[in-house]
Design an enzyme around this catalytic site. Structure first.
Site, PDB file in Angstrom:
ATOM      1  N   LYS A   1      72.525  53.091  36.313  1.00 28.69           N
ATOM      2  CA  LYS A   1      71.659  51.966  36.661  1.00 28.69           C
ATOM      3  C   LYS A   1      70.268  52.152  36.060  1.00 28.69           C
ATOM      4  O   LYS A   1      69.726  51.256  35.413  1.00 28.69           O
ATOM      5  CB  LYS A   1      71.582  51.868  38.190  1.00 28.69           C
ATOM      6  CG  LYS A   1      71.178  50.530  38.703  1.00 28.69           C
ATOM      7  CD  LYS A   1      71.181  50.517  40.232  1.00 28.69           C
ATOM      8  CE  LYS A   1      72.569  50.435  40.802  1.00 28.69           C
ATOM      9  NZ  LYS A   1      72.604  50.773  42.240  1.00 28.69           N
TER      10      LYS A   1
ATOM     11  N   ARG B   1      67.265  52.238  45.284  1.00 31.39           N
ATOM     12  CA  ARG B   1      68.657  52.101  44.867  1.00 31.39           C
ATOM     13  C   ARG B   1      69.169  53.417  44.313  1.00 31.39           C
ATOM     14  O   ARG B   1      68.467  54.114  43.591  1.00 31.39           O
ATOM     15  CB  ARG B   1      68.768  51.040  43.764  1.00 31.39           C
ATOM     16  CG  ARG B   1      67.817  49.884  43.924  1.00 31.39           C
ATOM     17  CD  ARG B   1      67.789  48.978  42.704  1.00 31.39           C
ATOM     18  NE  ARG B   1      69.057  48.342  42.438  1.00 31.39           N
ATOM     19  CZ  ARG B   1      69.304  47.616  41.351  1.00 31.39           C
ATOM     20  NH1 ARG B   1      68.371  47.464  40.412  1.00 31.39           N
ATOM     21  NH2 ARG B   1      70.482  47.059  41.178  1.00 31.39           N
TER      22      ARG B   1
ATOM     23  N   GLY C   1      79.530  50.346  45.263  1.00 30.63           N
ATOM     24  CA  GLY C   1      79.479  50.307  46.721  1.00 30.63           C
ATOM     25  C   GLY C   1      79.487  51.672  47.383  1.00 30.63           C
ATOM     26  O   GLY C   1      79.558  51.778  48.602  1.00 30.63           O
TER      27      GLY C   1
ATOM     28  N   MET D   1      77.113  54.054  47.268  1.00 29.62           N
ATOM     29  CA  MET D   1      75.844  54.494  47.835  1.00 29.62           C
ATOM     30  C   MET D   1      74.990  53.288  48.124  1.00 29.62           C
ATOM     31  O   MET D   1      75.009  52.314  47.396  1.00 29.62           O
ATOM     32  CB  MET D   1      75.177  55.412  46.838  1.00 29.62           C
ATOM     33  CG  MET D   1      76.160  56.506  46.473  1.00 29.62           C
ATOM     34  SD  MET D   1      75.385  57.997  46.158  1.00 29.62           S
ATOM     35  CE  MET D   1      76.133  58.314  44.598  1.00 29.62           C
TER      36      MET D   1
ATOM     37  N   ARG E   1      75.973  46.703  33.454  1.00 27.32           N
ATOM     38  CA  ARG E   1      76.827  47.867  33.183  1.00 27.32           C
ATOM     39  C   ARG E   1      78.109  47.361  32.539  1.00 27.32           C
ATOM     40  O   ARG E   1      78.427  46.174  32.639  1.00 27.32           O
ATOM     41  CB  ARG E   1      77.142  48.622  34.473  1.00 27.32           C
ATOM     42  CG  ARG E   1      77.900  47.766  35.463  1.00 27.32           C
ATOM     43  CD  ARG E   1      78.155  48.523  36.752  1.00 27.32           C
ATOM     44  NE  ARG E   1      78.634  47.612  37.773  1.00 27.32           N
ATOM     45  CZ  ARG E   1      78.506  47.811  39.075  1.00 27.32           C
ATOM     46  NH1 ARG E   1      77.903  48.878  39.517  1.00 27.32           N
ATOM     47  NH2 ARG E   1      78.974  46.956  39.943  1.00 27.32           N
TER      48      ARG E   1
ATOM     49  N   HIS F   1      83.685  42.825  47.443  1.00 23.39           N
ATOM     50  CA  HIS F   1      84.064  44.235  47.385  1.00 23.39           C
ATOM     51  C   HIS F   1      85.555  44.376  47.091  1.00 23.39           C
ATOM     52  O   HIS F   1      85.966  45.118  46.206  1.00 23.39           O
ATOM     53  CB  HIS F   1      83.729  44.917  48.709  1.00 23.39           C
ATOM     54  CG  HIS F   1      84.142  46.354  48.764  1.00 23.39           C
ATOM     55  ND1 HIS F   1      85.381  46.745  49.217  1.00 23.39           N
ATOM     56  CD2 HIS F   1      83.502  47.479  48.366  1.00 23.39           C
ATOM     57  CE1 HIS F   1      85.478  48.060  49.129  1.00 23.39           C
ATOM     58  NE2 HIS F   1      84.348  48.531  48.617  1.00 23.39           N
TER      59      HIS F   1
ATOM     60  N   SER G   1     109.787  74.605  24.292  1.00 22.75           N
ATOM     61  CA  SER G   1     109.344  73.460  25.074  1.00 22.75           C
ATOM     62  C   SER G   1     108.800  73.999  26.385  1.00 22.75           C
ATOM     63  O   SER G   1     109.510  74.663  27.133  1.00 22.75           O
ATOM     64  CB  SER G   1     110.521  72.512  25.336  1.00 22.75           C
ATOM     65  OG  SER G   1     110.115  71.500  26.217  1.00 22.75           O
TER      66      SER G   1
ATOM     67  N   CYS H   1     107.549  69.486  28.299  1.00 24.11           N
ATOM     68  CA  CYS H   1     108.416  68.530  28.969  1.00 24.11           C
ATOM     69  C   CYS H   1     108.208  68.483  30.468  1.00 24.11           C
ATOM     70  O   CYS H   1     108.975  67.879  31.187  1.00 24.11           O
ATOM     71  CB  CYS H   1     109.875  68.814  28.643  1.00 24.11           C
ATOM     72  SG  CYS H   1     110.442  70.406  29.269  1.00 24.11           S
TER      73      CYS H   1
ATOM     74  N   TYR I   1     104.842  67.590  20.010  1.00 21.57           N
ATOM     75  CA  TYR I   1     105.067  66.421  20.861  1.00 21.57           C
ATOM     76  C   TYR I   1     104.837  66.749  22.325  1.00 21.57           C
ATOM     77  O   TYR I   1     104.800  67.915  22.713  1.00 21.57           O
ATOM     78  CB  TYR I   1     106.502  65.905  20.691  1.00 21.57           C
ATOM     79  CG  TYR I   1     107.544  66.857  21.232  1.00 21.57           C
ATOM     80  CD1 TYR I   1     107.951  66.783  22.555  1.00 21.57           C
ATOM     81  CD2 TYR I   1     108.095  67.852  20.424  1.00 21.57           C
ATOM     82  CE1 TYR I   1     108.880  67.674  23.066  1.00 21.57           C
ATOM     83  CE2 TYR I   1     109.015  68.751  20.939  1.00 21.57           C
ATOM     84  CZ  TYR I   1     109.402  68.653  22.250  1.00 21.57           C
ATOM     85  OH  TYR I   1     110.306  69.540  22.778  1.00 21.57           O
TER      86      TYR I   1
HETATM   87  P1  ADP Z   1      75.016  48.721  44.122  1.00 22.40           P
HETATM   88  O1  ADP Z   1      74.976  49.954  43.307  1.00 22.40           O
HETATM   89  O2  ADP Z   1      75.779  48.857  45.374  1.00 22.40           O
HETATM   90  O3  ADP Z   1      75.342  47.527  43.307  1.00 22.40           O
HETATM   91  P2  ADP Z   1      72.284  47.894  43.894  1.00 22.40           P
HETATM   92  O4  ADP Z   1      71.167  48.858  43.995  1.00 22.40           O
HETATM   93  O5  ADP Z   1      72.632  47.456  42.539  1.00 22.40           O
HETATM   94  O6  ADP Z   1      73.526  48.509  44.661  1.00 22.40           O
HETATM   95  O7  ADP Z   1      71.822  46.668  44.726  1.00 22.40           O
HETATM   96  C1  ADP Z   1      72.250  46.040  45.846  1.00 22.40           C
HETATM   97  C2  ADP Z   1      71.838  44.604  45.750  1.00 22.40           C
HETATM   98  O8  ADP Z   1      70.425  44.468  45.836  1.00 22.40           O
HETATM   99  C3  ADP Z   1      72.204  43.956  44.430  1.00 22.40           C
HETATM  100  O9  ADP Z   1      72.612  42.649  44.682  1.00 22.40           O
HETATM  101  C4  ADP Z   1      70.928  43.988  43.650  1.00 22.40           C
HETATM  102  O10 ADP Z   1      70.884  42.988  42.688  1.00 22.40           O
HETATM  103  C5  ADP Z   1      69.906  43.792  44.735  1.00 22.40           C
HETATM  104  N1  ADP Z   1      68.610  44.359  44.386  1.00 22.40           N
HETATM  105  C6  ADP Z   1      68.360  45.644  44.085  1.00 22.40           C
HETATM  106  N2  ADP Z   1      67.067  45.833  43.792  1.00 22.40           N
HETATM  107  C7  ADP Z   1      66.471  44.640  43.897  1.00 22.40           C
HETATM  108  C8  ADP Z   1      65.138  44.184  43.690  1.00 22.40           C
HETATM  109  N3  ADP Z   1      64.182  45.017  43.303  1.00 22.40           N
HETATM  110  N4  ADP Z   1      64.879  42.887  43.878  1.00 22.40           N
HETATM  111  C9  ADP Z   1      65.865  42.042  44.267  1.00 22.40           C
HETATM  112  N5  ADP Z   1      67.122  42.402  44.474  1.00 22.40           N
HETATM  113  C10 ADP Z   1      67.455  43.696  44.279  1.00 22.40           C
HETATM  114 MG    MG Z   2      74.475  46.821  41.823  1.00 27.46          MG
END
Ligand code: ADP
Ligand code: MG
Ligand code: MG
Length: 905
Positions: free
Chosen positions: A25, A96, A105, A107, A369, A487, A795, A862, A882
């Site tokens: 990220k 984040r 999802g 963390m 990503r 999710h 083998s 094998c 192989y």
């Molecule tokens: P995950 O890794 O679970 O996707 P994220 O850190 O990407 O967690 O973010 C969770 C949510 O919060 C996402 O929808 C993201 O776009 C939003 N978000 C994160 N940082 C900001 C920010 N600075 N302003 C507005 N929304 C944010």
């Molecule tokens: Mg995210």
């Protein structure tokens, strides 16, 4: 050591290729800045600091980075003109997590950090939108309470404690949606939330912005070791020592009113691979609202919106009025977003999964990503990008996750059966495939049922990361809430698991364990089928047919063929398996077990007669009955493998496995052979061993009863001559199991060669054949140079070799291997993934020693490992000729072999 990297306003200290240090990220937030995509300013604390945090503890790390954090916060302040921890001009941030490998999802993120009562008042005044201010505040208390202060539901039928309070307040007000709550309600929520926190934790909710910030930073670091994260890493073989980065970023607000929004989008379709920009958004919403399924998200593009409405049975009028696309509701932002997704895809040369927020008409990107995708989408997107000239052939190969090809080989619903199937409900085609199973409602039940070999479909309102284990063992997932980016949908696509999400009409009752749809109430255990390609849910079982292997799948396989240097064979015991494997691209048989052939129908009788024979003469009589049966089997397999090598292994298991264990069958055998029941019993009991795996089996049988080897060699050579006469191009290889001593293989090779010469003389014809051995006993690997003097090929039987090297009985290891993995004693099951460190040494050494004696020695493997990508790559690195694996793993092995070749360049 540089602990923190800042970004913002078109500049960044980090880059995309620094993901190990900054997490995926953080690295991409930096990169987006560098290529001119609008991103709120912020900073990234490195994964290195997380590792130090885990080693040295909290205090040491805070001491180390305290000053840097402050300076970096000032960096944000400078760019936004606001101040963190200042109620007169407040700056809020998000905190984040972000690991080097994306862990969706896994963390948790905290938004709107830095808010307290005074700040909320200021935000309300400044924005002229008190609802926004208090909505942000209640969200913050909720997220912080959950992530940092650990306020979670206490058992599985309970809902989240904060959600419970929201439900309470909504009910008192008589409203349905969060958006219906007014400022006073939101203030009330904040109050009740804080009271709940106090009651649960005994502490006051922190009001100082820096206290909040540090709490969140610790929580992110700590979350690296939460159960979900650990499980996800195990499932995906992500190293424990990576650590996570922490991103702190200026907030942008999607909840500032009707000119604000938040959403998720993909540059191509993650389910099918179609080159169609798509995604979902919600007006006046924040963060995870879109994926959490609180309200029905809307489509970004009008085309997608129309398709969605059609699936949902919503008229065009209603759609345009109630669920307009972003293109329709905010055309300027939509246009900008389309340009940005193009730019990002061109920049990264791959399908992008993006998060965005619109604050008062201005678009911000918050994440990009490489998107998770199904196996089918993986293949299609890579081939499309190749045709578009965005990537080259070798990149196509490198991009493949070999294991995912498995999904493309799975059956799909039979077209005719689907036509007559009763549709009970309709949802979104979240992850393609066909799944049939019994309904369960909870992840732990899914696991429990699956452990009893039951096929289950997990039916839920929505899923959360806690459901991961259950999802991974289910045939498919059906949810009532949530869109294509929920999710359930995202995780299911990542797992290649069939999923229908957002089937709004179904009524799930967790307490009663029922789901109502199409006017019928289904209980736990009832059968349904779900179609992840259309979103349909069917009553009962629906028939399936084999998958189609042409098109892009075939194209990728052709590329694999072009680049790999190692061949892929198959393990097949029947002509049917052999031709399936051949269709999937196998170039020979690396292991044909002969013992199964003795069980079919009446054959077992002749086999038993042979086993209990009192002397060689009567044994030969019984063997003579088996000879034509074996010969017939081999002919079938040789024909199916016309032009390719077929490796036939001589009898391997202990004889005790073939004799009767019940009195009734023993009596029959006595009658059949004209002996007394007592005699038969005596022989059978006499064959029983304390440790059959290390007992009288393999070449030990062939050396103590040479006439068995003689019969099998004769059956093979005669079969080869017979099919040769019919014009089949036949290449038999005769393989002796369980060799540990050179003399063992010498004796067997002598018998085989003498028999072959005899048959050639009788028939007046010859055929080329090879004699080889399995290397599956550690001693054989140690003296491989001697053994190579006698044989044409090795083998590696890595199942037995693993068993004997570890000293783990394959049949008993289940009891402790799972525990070993949980304790971290072993990272993976060595019977699944070849232990390169230990067993691999034996394999490497035996290959080297064998070829030192005989440079042209043909070498393969094998064991089960022959179809496991990392093991296949290891074999390729040793220069094996192989790998051989079960038919449906052939494509996976072919791709892994090609990857090994491309990666070695
Ligand atoms: P995950 O890794 O679970 O996707 P994220 O850190 O990407 O967690 O973010 C969770 C949510 O919060 C996402 O929808 C993201 O776009 C939003 N978000 C994160 N940082 C900001 C920010 N600075 N302003 C507005 N929304 C944010
Ligand atoms: Mg995210
Ligand atoms: Mg073996």
């Amino acid at each position: 050591m540089k602990a923190i990297y800042t970004f913002g306003n078109g500049q960044a200290e980090g880059r995309a290729d620094m993901r190990d240090l900054l997490g995926g990220k953080g690295a991409n937030l930096a990169e987006m800045n560098l290529i001119g995509v609008p991103v709120p300013p912020g900073f990234t604390i490195t994964t290195e600091i997380c590792r130090l945090y885990n080693q040295k503890g909290r205090e040491a790390v805070v001491e180390m980075i305290k000053e840097d954090v402050k300076k970096s916060v000032e960096h944000i302040e400078k760019l936004t003109g606001n101040k963190f921890n200042d109620p007169t001009n407040p700056q809020l941030v998000s905190v984040r997590s972000g690991a080097p490998v994306s862990m969706p999802g896994m963390m948790d993120t905290v938004l709107n950090l830095g808010i307290n009562d005074a700040v909320a008042e200021t935000l309300a005044q400044k924005s002229g939108n008190p609802r926004f201010a208090w909505d942000s505040y209640r969200r913050f208390v909720q997220m912080y309470g959950d992530v940092v202060l650990g306020m979670k539901p206490t058992n599985k039928t309970d809902i989240d404690p904060f959600e419970a309070i929201i439900e309470e307040v909504k009910e008192q007000k008589g409203v349905k949606f969060d958006t219906d709550l007014d400022v006073e309600d939101l203030k009330e929520l904040v109050k009740r939330f804080k009271a709940a926190v106090k009651e649960n934790t005994g502490k006051d909710f922190p009001t100082d912005a820096y206290d909040q910030l540090w709490g969140a930073i610790y929580a992110v670091f700590d979350s690296w070791n939460n159960d979900r994260a650990i499980l996800y890493r195990r499932m995906n073989q992500i190293p424990e020592e990576y650590g996570t980065a922490v991103n702190v970023q200026a907030m942008v607000y999607g909840n500032m009113g009707n000119n604000s929004a938040t959403g998720v989008c993909f540059s191509r379709d993650a389910a099918t691979g179609e080159n169609l920009f798509n995604g979902e958004y919600l007006i006046n919403a924040q963060g995870e609202d879109v994926v959490a399924g609180v309200r029905t998200p809307q489509q970004i593009m009008t085309e997608g919106s129309r398709r969605w409405a059609k699936l949902q049975g919503i008229s065009e009028q209603e759609r345009a009025a109630k669920y307009p696309s972003l293109e329709e509701s905010m055309p300027e932002c939509a246009k900008q977003l389309v340009d940005i997704q193009h730019k990002l895809e061109e920049h990264y040369h791959d399908m992008q999964d993006m998060e965005f927020t619109i604050q008062d008409g201005k678009l911000w990107l918050l994440q990009t990503r490489n998107g998770k995708r199904t196996g089918a989408a993986m293949v299609k997107i890579a081939m499309d990008l190749l045709r578009e000239g965005a990537i080259d052939e070798k990149t196509v190969i490198k991009r493949m996750e070999p294991g995912k090809l498995d999904e493309l080989l799975h059956p799909v619903f039979d077209k005719a059966a689907v036509k007559t199937a009763k549709v009970m409900a309709k949802g979104l085609p979240a992850s393609p495939g066909a799944a049939t199973g019994q309904i369960v409602f909870f992840a732990d039940d899914a696991e429990e049922w699956a452990s009893r070999k039951k096929k289950v479909i997990m039916v839920r309102l929505e899923t959360s990361p806690e459901d991961l284990r259950g999802m991974s063992v289910a045939q498919g997932i059906l949810t009532a809430r949530g869109g294509m980016t929920s999710h359930a949908a995202v995780v299911a696509r990542g797992m290649g698991k069939c999923c229908v999400s957002g089937a709004g009409e179904i009524k799930v009752d967790y307490k009663a364990r029922t789901v109502e749809m199409g006017g019928k109430t289904y209980k736990e255990g009832d059968w349904i089928s779900i179609n992840g390609s259309t979103g349909e849910v069917y009553d009962g079982l629906v028939a399936t047919v084999d998958a189609d292997l042409s098109g892009d799948f075939a194209a990728v396989m052709n590329l694999a063929e072009k680049y790999s240097k190692m061949d892929v064979y198959t393990n097949a015991d029947s002509p049917r398996d052999a031709s399936v494997a051949r269709k999937l691209g196998a170039h020979g048989i690396g292991l044909c077990r002969t013992e199964h052939m003795f069980f079919e129908g009446d054959r077992i009788k002749a086999m038993r007669e042979m086993i209990i024979a009192p002397d060689e003469a009567s044994r030969r009589i019984a063997l003579a009955k088996l000879l034509p049966l074996q010969r017939g089997d081999f002919e079938g397999i040789f024909e199916a493998m016309d032009g390719y090598e077929v490796t036939i292994r001589l009898l391997d298991p202990p004889l005790h496995e073939f004799v009767p264990h019940q009195l009734e069958t023993m009596r029959e055998l006595a009658e059949q052979t004209g002996r007394t029941l007592e005699e038969v019993k005596l022989v059978c009991d006499g064959l029983e061993e304390f440790n059959p795996m290390l007992g009288h089996r393999g070449c030990r049988l062939g050396n103590t009863y040479p006439e068995i080897t003689e019969m099998q060699a004769r059956a093979i050579i005669e079969a080869a001559l017979n099919v040769k006469a019919k014009g089949v191009d036949v290449h038999p290889k005769i393989m002796v199991p369980l060799i540990g001593v050179k003399n063992e293989i010498q004796m067997q090779a002598d018998i085989i060669n003498e028999t072959a010469q005899k048959v050639f003389a009788e028939r007046g014809d010859t055929v080329a054949y090879k004699v080889g051995t399995m290397i599956e006993i550690p001693r054989a690997a140690l003296v491989a140079d001697q053994i190579a003097e006698v044989v044409d090929f090795f083998s590696f039987g890595t199942n037995d070799l693993t068993q004997m090297t570890f000293g783990y009985s394959r049949d008993d290891a289940g009891k402790f291997l799972a525990i070993y993995k949980n304790l971290g004693i072993l990272k993976v099951d060595p019977f699944e993934v070849l232990d390169q460190e230990g067993v691999g040494q034996l394999v490497e050494m035996a290959t080297r020693k064998g070829r030192a004696t005989k440079p042209e020695l043909n070498v393969g493997i094998c064991g089960e490992h022959g179809g496991e990508p990392s093991s296949v790559k290891f074999c390729a690195s040793l220069g094996m000729n192989y790998v051989s694996c079960s038919p449906y793993r052939v494509p996976i092995a072919r791709l892994a072999a090609a990857q090994a070749a491309v990666e070695a360049e």
